[in-house]
Design an enzyme around this catalytic site. Structure first.
Site, PDB file in Angstrom:
ATOM      1  N   THR A  20      26.025  51.683  46.477  1.00 25.30           N
ATOM      2  CA  THR A  20      25.283  52.201  45.325  1.00 25.30           C
ATOM      3  C   THR A  20      23.793  51.888  45.447  1.00 25.30           C
ATOM      4  OG1 THR A  20      24.970  51.877  42.954  1.00 25.30           O
ATOM      5  CG2 THR A  20      25.950  50.048  44.146  1.00 25.30           C
ATOM      6  N   ASP A  21      22.973  52.719  44.814  1.00 26.14           N
ATOM      7  CA  ASP A  21      21.533  52.423  44.786  1.00 26.14           C
ATOM      8  C   ASP A  21      21.225  51.173  43.970  1.00 26.14           C
ATOM      9  OD1 ASP A  21      22.029  53.442  42.237  1.00 26.14           O
ATOM     10  OD2 ASP A  21      20.489  54.995  42.314  1.00 26.14           O
ATOM     11  N   GLU A  22      22.189  50.721  43.161  1.00 27.15           N
ATOM     12  CA  GLU A  22      21.922  49.547  42.314  1.00 27.15           C
ATOM     13  C   GLU A  22      21.689  48.282  43.135  1.00 27.15           C
ATOM     14  OE1 GLU A  22      24.222  48.906  38.823  1.00 27.15           O
ATOM     15  OE2 GLU A  22      24.531  51.038  38.494  1.00 27.15           O
TER      16      GLU A  22
ATOM     17  N   TYR B  14      27.826  43.154  39.039  1.00 25.89           N
ATOM     18  CA  TYR B  14      28.362  44.315  39.769  1.00 25.89           C
ATOM     19  C   TYR B  14      27.532  44.605  41.014  1.00 25.89           C
ATOM     20  CZ  TYR B  14      28.686  49.227  41.113  1.00 25.89           C
ATOM     21  OH  TYR B  14      28.777  50.382  41.849  1.00 25.89           O
TER      22      TYR B  14
ATOM     23  N   LYS C  93      28.355  44.378  45.078  1.00 30.28           N
ATOM     24  CA  LYS C  93      28.249  45.503  46.018  1.00 30.28           C
ATOM     25  C   LYS C  93      27.284  45.143  47.155  1.00 30.28           C
ATOM     26  CE  LYS C  93      29.853  49.111  45.793  1.00 30.28           C
ATOM     27  NZ  LYS C  93      31.179  49.662  46.233  1.00 30.28           N
TER      28      LYS C  93
HETATM   29  P1  NAD Z   1      36.143  54.014  39.438  1.00 28.00           P
HETATM   30  O1  NAD Z   1      36.074  52.752  38.656  1.00 28.00           O
HETATM   31  O2  NAD Z   1      36.271  55.316  38.728  1.00 28.00           O
HETATM   32  O3  NAD Z   1      37.375  53.936  40.456  1.00 28.00           O
HETATM   33  C1  NAD Z   1      37.671  52.788  41.186  1.00 28.00           C
HETATM   34  C2  NAD Z   1      39.073  52.937  41.773  1.00 28.00           C
HETATM   35  O4  NAD Z   1      39.351  51.762  42.570  1.00 28.00           O
HETATM   36  C3  NAD Z   1      40.188  53.011  40.709  1.00 28.00           C
HETATM   37  O5  NAD Z   1      41.081  54.050  41.024  1.00 28.00           O
HETATM   38  C4  NAD Z   1      40.857  51.655  40.793  1.00 28.00           C
HETATM   39  O6  NAD Z   1      42.238  51.695  40.448  1.00 28.00           O
HETATM   40  C5  NAD Z   1      40.645  51.299  42.254  1.00 28.00           C
HETATM   41  N1  NAD Z   1      40.701  49.844  42.488  1.00 28.00           N
HETATM   42  C6  NAD Z   1      40.065  48.871  41.775  1.00 28.00           C
HETATM   43  N2  NAD Z   1      40.377  47.668  42.280  1.00 28.00           N
HETATM   44  C7  NAD Z   1      41.215  47.878  43.332  1.00 28.00           C
HETATM   45  C8  NAD Z   1      41.852  47.014  44.267  1.00 28.00           C
HETATM   46  N3  NAD Z   1      41.732  45.681  44.198  1.00 28.00           N
HETATM   47  N4  NAD Z   1      42.613  47.568  45.239  1.00 28.00           N
HETATM   48  C9  NAD Z   1      42.776  48.918  45.308  1.00 28.00           C
HETATM   49  N5  NAD Z   1      42.206  49.772  44.444  1.00 28.00           N
HETATM   50  C10 NAD Z   1      41.422  49.253  43.469  1.00 28.00           C
HETATM   51  O7  NAD Z   1      34.867  53.997  40.385  1.00 28.00           O
HETATM   52  P2  NAD Z   1      33.926  55.203  40.860  1.00 28.00           P
HETATM   53  O8  NAD Z   1      32.897  55.451  39.849  1.00 28.00           O
HETATM   54  O9  NAD Z   1      34.776  56.303  41.358  1.00 28.00           O
HETATM   55  O10 NAD Z   1      33.198  54.499  42.104  1.00 28.00           O
HETATM   56  C11 NAD Z   1      33.765  54.542  43.403  1.00 28.00           C
HETATM   57  C12 NAD Z   1      32.861  53.807  44.364  1.00 28.00           C
HETATM   58  O11 NAD Z   1      31.575  54.411  44.385  1.00 28.00           O
HETATM   59  C13 NAD Z   1      32.627  52.344  43.998  1.00 28.00           C
HETATM   60  O12 NAD Z   1      32.638  51.585  45.192  1.00 28.00           O
HETATM   61  C14 NAD Z   1      31.253  52.331  43.362  1.00 28.00           C
HETATM   62  O13 NAD Z   1      30.614  51.092  43.566  1.00 28.00           O
HETATM   63  C15 NAD Z   1      30.562  53.454  44.109  1.00 28.00           C
HETATM   64  N6  NAD Z   1      29.500  54.168  43.380  1.00 28.00           N
HETATM   65  C16 NAD Z   1      29.726  54.683  42.136  1.00 28.00           C
HETATM   66  C17 NAD Z   1      28.711  55.420  41.500  1.00 28.00           C
HETATM   67  C18 NAD Z   1      28.923  56.049  40.147  1.00 28.00           C
HETATM   68  O14 NAD Z   1      27.978  56.603  39.576  1.00 28.00           O
HETATM   69  N7  NAD Z   1      30.129  56.038  39.575  1.00 28.00           N
HETATM   70  C19 NAD Z   1      27.484  55.590  42.128  1.00 28.00           C
HETATM   71  C20 NAD Z   1      27.289  55.038  43.385  1.00 28.00           C
HETATM   72  C21 NAD Z   1      28.307  54.344  44.003  1.00 28.00           C
HETATM   73  O1  TDX Z   2      27.194  53.045  26.021  1.00 31.88           O
HETATM   74  C1  TDX Z   2      26.273  53.121  26.860  1.00 31.88           C
HETATM   75  N1  TDX Z   2      24.987  53.292  26.423  1.00 31.88           N
HETATM   76  C2  TDX Z   2      23.920  53.359  27.253  1.00 31.88           C
HETATM   77  O2  TDX Z   2      22.777  53.510  26.814  1.00 31.88           O
HETATM   78  C3  TDX Z   2      26.508  53.038  28.280  1.00 31.88           C
HETATM   79  C4  TDX Z   2      27.890  52.843  28.818  1.00 31.88           C
HETATM   80  C5  TDX Z   2      25.412  53.121  29.118  1.00 31.88           C
HETATM   81  N2  TDX Z   2      24.154  53.254  28.626  1.00 31.88           N
HETATM   82  C6  TDX Z   2      23.015  53.326  29.567  1.00 31.88           C
HETATM   83  C7  TDX Z   2      22.969  52.205  30.592  1.00 31.88           C
HETATM   84  C8  TDX Z   2      22.353  52.880  31.805  1.00 31.88           C
HETATM   85  O3  TDX Z   2      20.937  52.824  31.718  1.00 31.88           O
HETATM   86  O4  TDX Z   2      23.170  54.529  30.320  1.00 31.88           O
HETATM   87  C9  TDX Z   2      22.812  54.334  31.698  1.00 31.88           C
HETATM   88  C10 TDX Z   2      24.003  54.667  32.564  1.00 31.88           C
HETATM   89  O5  TDX Z   2      24.980  53.657  32.329  1.00 31.88           O
HETATM   90  P1  TDX Z   2      26.399  53.676  33.070  1.00 31.88           P
HETATM   91  O6  TDX Z   2      27.029  54.997  32.875  1.00 31.88           O
HETATM   92  O7  TDX Z   2      27.136  52.447  32.667  1.00 31.88           O
HETATM   93  O8  TDX Z   2      25.942  53.620  34.614  1.00 31.88           O
HETATM   94  P2  TDX Z   2      25.033  52.562  35.420  1.00 31.88           P
HETATM   95  O9  TDX Z   2      25.017  51.246  34.790  1.00 31.88           O
HETATM   96  O10 TDX Z   2      23.715  53.246  35.684  1.00 31.88           O
HETATM   97  O11 TDX Z   2      25.892  52.464  36.796  1.00 31.88           O
HETATM   98  C11 TDX Z   2      26.483  53.642  37.386  1.00 31.88           C
HETATM   99  O12 TDX Z   2      25.715  54.112  38.462  1.00 31.88           O
HETATM  100  C12 TDX Z   2      25.700  53.367  39.643  1.00 31.88           C
HETATM  101  C13 TDX Z   2      27.911  53.364  37.856  1.00 31.88           C
HETATM  102  O13 TDX Z   2      28.685  52.911  36.770  1.00 31.88           O
HETATM  103  C14 TDX Z   2      27.940  52.410  39.003  1.00 31.88           C
HETATM  104  O14 TDX Z   2      29.271  52.242  39.471  1.00 31.88           O
HETATM  105  C15 TDX Z   2      27.081  52.978  40.107  1.00 31.88           C
HETATM  106  O15 TDX Z   2      27.002  52.075  41.172  1.00 31.88           O
END
Ligand code: NAD
Ligand code: TDX
Length: 339
Positions: A128-130, A155, A159
């Protein structure tokens, strides 16, 4: 095309789930193994359309459980691993950091060991970019692959730690790895704890939408389908050991995102409720994707087309998210929010 065995971890979650569908449909000649623990964030109902395909297989397992992972790798001899499984929600990492270290750090190391033992041809680590921390509001600054890692939440720290292990397994053992670092994803099957699906589901139910702080924090939004195409490209064309940033220059403040959704659904901005800020709340993320573009990737969605598609998907698939928000999720919401 030669037949390949691909292990996708976290394929019952949001991004992994979309990637599993994408791969099962695009590569009938690849055997896709979806390995997932089915935590609160994983569900298999999203795979009803592919679950009977011959090239789709599901394995329920914990990536941190060496006694299950090692024999599985020995038996199946996967060619590629694409690793999504993680605890992914920043707010949950603030209330319960331990599970983030176990799954994201230890789980990744267990997979790396198993992949090394069977000499996989590629290990893609989806990060992730985070991990880069935060940018200020100067719109000319971006995260590049050279930006130092400065994670601010448990988190992102977990990562970043896993990224460093992946890097070390390449440098020390020659494991053929890539790390991808993507900006905020959105699209179908996004779990409704995250900003966009939380807003859509609550606005549709005429419920208040919690906006942290003043709502001016900026995120760089990427449609999940564009992310899937990026990972496909890195899997097949990425140079071993390289990091690739993924993002499409779609910066929006949180307030802009929430207002766009409210307007599209024809509801009132009175639904917005400013609540106390997230501790350590990163101000701004913005990706410079030049390196990946040079490899041949280009996003197909703008924020406008992507958010319209996503809102329509949530309207058409109420059953999926209603079943989530009426379950255990209610307890989470009550603990997390005061509204
Ligand atoms: P998500 O939370 O929707 O899904 C995570 C999945 O991993 C779930 O299906 C969960 O059951 C599984 N999981 C959790 N713990 C586990 C374990 N111990 N063993 C096996 N499976 C397990 O997450 P997402 O948003 O789809 O993110 C997927 C990946 O992408 C993550 O690595 C996250 O860091 C990365 N990522 C997410 C975002 C975003 O915006 N959502 C952005 C950049 C990177
Ligand atoms: O209730 C809320 N109110 C609010 O203002 C929530 C849940 C979030 N926010 C804000 C926090 C952030 O600035 O919105 C923005 C986005 O929040 P999230 O959806 O929780 O995402 P973020 O924290 O940016 O992280 C996401 O992007 C990078 C994913 O959850 C991560 O898994 C990924 O790595």
């Amino acid at each position: 095309m030669t037949r390949k065995k691909i292990l996708i971890t976290g394929g019952a979650g949001f991004i992994g789930g979309n990637f599993v569908k994408y791969m099962v449909k695009k590569y009938p000649n690849y055997d896709i193994y979806n390995l997932d623990l089915l935590t609160y964030a994983g569900d298999l109902t999203k795979h009803r359309d592919i679950e009977t395909n011959e090239n789709y297989h599901f394995i329920k397992a914990d990536i941190a459980d060496r006694d299950t992972i090692n024999p599985l790798f020995e038996k199946e001899k996967f060619d590629y691993v694409v690793h999504f499984a993680a605890e992914s929600h920043v707010d949950r990492s603030i209330t319960e950091p331990g599970i983030f270290v176990k799954t994201n750090v230890l789980g990744t190391q267990v997979l790396l060991d198993a992949a090394k033992e069977i000499n996989v041809s590629k290990f893609i680590h989806v990060s992730t970019d985070e991990v880069y921390g935060e940018l200020d509001f100067d719109p000319t600054t971006f995260f590049t692959e050279e930006t130092p890692l400065q994670p601010n939440s448990p988190y992102s720290a977990s990562k970043a730690s896993s990224d460093l292990l992946v890097r070390a397994y390449h440098e020390t053992f020659g494991l053929p790895v890539n790390i991808t670092r993507c900006s905020n994803n959105y699209g179908p099957y996004h779990f409704p704890e995250k900003l966009i699906p939380l807003t859509i589901s609550r606005v549709l139910n005429d419920q208040k939408v919690p906006v942290y702080g003043d709502g001016k924090n900026i995120r760089d939004w990427l449609h999940v389908y564009d992310h899937c195409a990026a990972i496909d490209l890195v899997l097949h064309e990425g140079l071993n050991g390289e990091v690739y940033n993924v993002g499409g220059h779609n910066e929006r403040t949180n307030l802009e995102v929430v207002k766009t959704i409210i307007k599209t659904l024809g509801k009132s901005e009175d639904l917005i409720e400013f609540v106390k800020d997230r501790p350590g709340h990163d101000k701004r993320y913005a990706i410079d994707p030049t390196k990946l573009e040079k490899l041949g990737w280009k996003p197909t969605y703008t924020f406008e087309t992507g958010i319209a598609q996503t809102i329509q998907w949530y309207l058409d698939n109420k059953e999926w998210w209603e079943q989530i928000i009426s379950g255990e999720y209610r307890n989470y919401f009550e603990k997390q929010y005061d509204i």
